[in-house]
Design an enzyme around this catalytic site. Sequence first.
Site, PDB file in Angstrom:
ATOM      1  N   TRP A 190       0.793  -1.281  -0.072  1.00 43.42           N
ATOM      2  CA  TRP A 190       0.058   0.165  -0.053  1.00 43.42           C
ATOM      3  C   TRP A 190       0.983   1.157  -0.091  1.00 43.42           C
ATOM      4  O   TRP A 190       1.825   1.279   0.653  1.00 43.42           O
ATOM      5  CB  TRP A 190      -0.997  -0.106   1.183  1.00 43.42           C
ATOM      6  CG  TRP A 190      -1.674   1.335   1.278  1.00 43.42           C
ATOM      7  CD1 TRP A 190      -2.956   1.683   0.535  1.00 43.42           C
ATOM      8  CD2 TRP A 190      -1.545   2.291   2.252  1.00 43.42           C
ATOM      9  NE1 TRP A 190      -3.166   2.926   1.009  1.00 43.42           N
ATOM     10  CE2 TRP A 190      -2.409   3.434   1.928  1.00 43.42           C
ATOM     11  CE3 TRP A 190      -0.439   2.603   2.915  1.00 43.42           C
ATOM     12  CZ2 TRP A 190      -2.177   4.662   2.430  1.00 43.42           C
ATOM     13  CZ3 TRP A 190      -0.310   3.897   3.882  1.00 43.42           C
ATOM     14  CH2 TRP A 190      -1.161   4.881   3.521  1.00 43.42           C
ATOM     15  N   ASP A 469     -14.129   2.263  -5.112  1.00 40.93           N
ATOM     16  CA  ASP A 469     -13.162   2.047  -4.111  1.00 40.93           C
ATOM     17  C   ASP A 469     -13.186   0.408  -3.468  1.00 40.93           C
ATOM     18  O   ASP A 469     -14.523   0.017  -3.245  1.00 40.93           O
ATOM     19  CB  ASP A 469     -13.107   3.083  -3.058  1.00 40.93           C
ATOM     20  CG  ASP A 469     -11.657   3.072  -2.372  1.00 40.93           C
ATOM     21  OD1 ASP A 469     -10.729   2.339  -2.529  1.00 40.93           O
ATOM     22  OD2 ASP A 469     -11.304   3.954  -1.857  1.00 40.93           O
ATOM     23  N   ASP A 539      -2.535   5.612  -3.298  1.00 41.60           N
ATOM     24  CA  ASP A 539      -2.837   6.640  -1.928  1.00 41.60           C
ATOM     25  C   ASP A 539      -1.483   7.504  -1.662  1.00 41.60           C
ATOM     26  O   ASP A 539      -1.723   8.579  -1.079  1.00 41.60           O
ATOM     27  CB  ASP A 539      -3.283   5.957  -0.964  1.00 41.60           C
ATOM     28  CG  ASP A 539      -4.603   5.565  -1.086  1.00 41.60           C
ATOM     29  OD1 ASP A 539      -5.078   5.962  -1.993  1.00 41.60           O
ATOM     30  OD2 ASP A 539      -5.085   4.945  -0.148  1.00 41.60           O
TER      31      ASP A 539
HETATM   32  C1  GLA Z   1      -9.012   4.902  -0.102  1.00 39.45           C
HETATM   33  C2  GLA Z   1      -8.798   5.703  -1.564  1.00 39.45           C
HETATM   34  C3  GLA Z   1      -8.556   7.157  -1.173  1.00 39.45           C
HETATM   35  C4  GLA Z   1      -9.759   7.669  -0.313  1.00 39.45           C
HETATM   36  C5  GLA Z   1     -10.350   6.817   0.704  1.00 39.45           C
HETATM   37  C6  GLA Z   1     -11.662   7.500   1.428  1.00 39.45           C
HETATM   38  O1  GLA Z   1      -7.703   4.945   0.764  1.00 39.45           O
HETATM   39  O2  GLA Z   1      -7.629   5.386  -2.023  1.00 39.45           O
HETATM   40  O3  GLA Z   1      -8.278   7.784  -2.509  1.00 39.45           O
HETATM   41  O4  GLA Z   1     -11.075   7.494  -1.378  1.00 39.45           O
HETATM   42  O5  GLA Z   1     -10.368   5.506   0.505  1.00 39.45           O
HETATM   43  O6  GLA Z   1     -11.830   6.693   2.436  1.00 39.45           O
END
Ligand code: GLA
Length: 721
Positions: A190, A469, A539
């Site tokens: 991650w 998501d 992320d």
């Molecule tokens: C994940 C996604 C982020 C965001 C969060 C929201 O981590 O990758 O971009 O959308 O969830 O909770």
Amino acid sequence: MRLVALFTLLAAAVSAQSIQYDESRKVWLLNTRVSSYAMGVSPEGQLQHLYWGGPLWRIADVPAASRKEDISSFDPHEMLENEEFASWGGKRFYETALKVTRADGDRDLVLHYQSHHAEGDKLSITLKDIKDDIEAVLEYRVFAEAGMISRRALIRNKSKQAITIESAQSATWYVPPGDGYRLTYLSGRWAAETQVNREPVHEGMKVLESRLGHTGHNFNPWFAIDRGEANEEHGSVWFGALAWSGNWRISVEQTPYNQVRVTGGFNTFDFAYPLKPGEQLETPEFYGGYAANGFGEASRLLHGLELDHVQPQGSTARARPVLYNSWEATEFNVDEAGQTALAQKAAKLGVELMVMDDGWFGKRNTDHAGLGDWGVNPQKFPNGLGGLIKTVNGLGMDFGLWVEPEMVNPDSDLYRTHPDWVMNFPGRPRSELRNQLVLNLAREDVKEYIFDVLDKLVTTYKFRYFKWDMNRIFAEPGWPEVAADAQRELWVKYVWNYYEIMDRLRKKHRNLEIESCSGGGGRIDLGVLQYVDEVWTSDNTEAFDRLKIQEGFSMAYAAKFMSAWVTDVPNMNGRSTPLRYRFLVAMQGALGIGSNLNKFTDEDIKLATQMVSLYKRIRETVQFGGLYRLLSPRTSDTTANEYLLKDGREAVVFAFRHSQQYNTEPPTLYLQGLDPKAVYQAELWDGTLMEKTSGAYLMQSGLHLRLHGDFDSTAVLLHRQ
Ligand code: GLA
């Protein structure tokens, strides 16, 4: 002269035929623009792999399949032959593509050629067990222009007893016999996805896989094999990508007999798929290609395939719009006033798609509650989402919405009503991750529920875009409602249903676009690319870290799919880079902005507006052009990428230097793919015109840029005159 002309004509006619068959020797030759692939039936009836490499024009050159001699009672001939799609049976003790157990306990399966059928660019070859009516239909598709082929298998139980499939692979690929090969693959975790790894292929087996339920951050279903000496521009590269967003497996096996075989398909881990008489199982597509000109060409071939043949709208898909997403600015604190204020600011910068992220539904104020309850939160949006969407549309932007429909928080009405919808083993713990549980999407009722939720949202609000998501991996993947021997179908049916929902949504709402996200880049593969328009890369939006993530991503996936945001600093690991650097890094993919625009200074606004408008000028080139990775962040203090529009009219070069030392010059950038005879007008990112230069000079003497200090960056546009 006439002879030459005749030869050229003949060669053109032959290469135009993507599937050739020599009936007398039972040999097939599949031809693409840049490669050929051959297989044939041995006198015993075995389908053997015969060739994979540069283009051949004469099928007679390919030797027919033959039976090898046993070396000893420890090395039977089956172990030495390159069987195209071997099943476990007889004396085959290597990684086979199919393994079954019959209801009566018989586990032997030996596949021989039965029949074949060719039509246009598709070929199917049916193999059948030497005794029972158990078949593997191998499907090949030739993408002649794209220079790729795809393979998959349909396993059919036409026998009278039930069988359980323990391994169902899509294909086995062989590189030419030999050793000294090198494997390139993508691994990570991650916030550090798609890191490039390169290592020698030794005897034994290396497994790349996901057992997590989704594609995974740890490995990506892509591989490349070279002879240990290929670089971006030179050398033979054999590569492939598996189109599956669930548990997948790719094994790379070098045998003591100089064979290198790559087998991929459903992960065999915890796999058991029952087939009653009359049933069949389809494996995912496994795409493969050969490039004579290094990793750069391999990537460009794969990108072309994705853009023209894999993505939902193929070559008619529009370029990705510039997106704004408020997640990093507001997290769960979304409401109409706040989103409206951000939308107004985003519109002024030239943003075209405003996406509201997590926090708008149920009791979603933190990540402890709300998932599963997809009604609009009445405190945050007393009048529903209609007002905000109208405002956003009025500002000239499309609207998009974040959803995570496969998940549920135990603190939700959905879970209180349907605790049985969660995958679980009765009486055992239900492990939470990010305070959430995974719905068993293999269930038909869960599939219909999720479809309805999403369908109603789009039907009610008529917006353009979902960010879909998935923020955790599986745990306790039990399905107690079905018979014990069918429970492991969950791994496969979950993914089929996920695909089916997207397919139905897209068919019903023709304008709808979808982004695949899974805590960043956890669900990126050629399977999901059949249903989505872009993917969330990671992320980790820290620009310097992104260079390596994006480099690895680009090995397998086109820039059009690579969602990349500019966000605030100091970022993730405490690093601060200049706004221009952050923009230029993100402009190498599908540009988005995730900054808190309320904190932008006038100077930031000015630069951001300028960059967005520059991006709109170059995005066709970036998103659909050919990518040349000029300098790698893994090996140089300077990273540089060149994107070249298909017709060669425009090229854009991006360069980033992370740390200048001892007042040294940055490395020269030797451009690629330009027309040596053409003259190009160079223009810097800020509009400054530089001298005109020939393609020959730019490629041979190179482009000399000034990159000074830490985290300096630039972009140069080249316009063919
Ligand atoms: C994940 C996604 C982020 C965001 C969060 C929201 O981590 O990758 O971009 O959308 O969830 O909770």
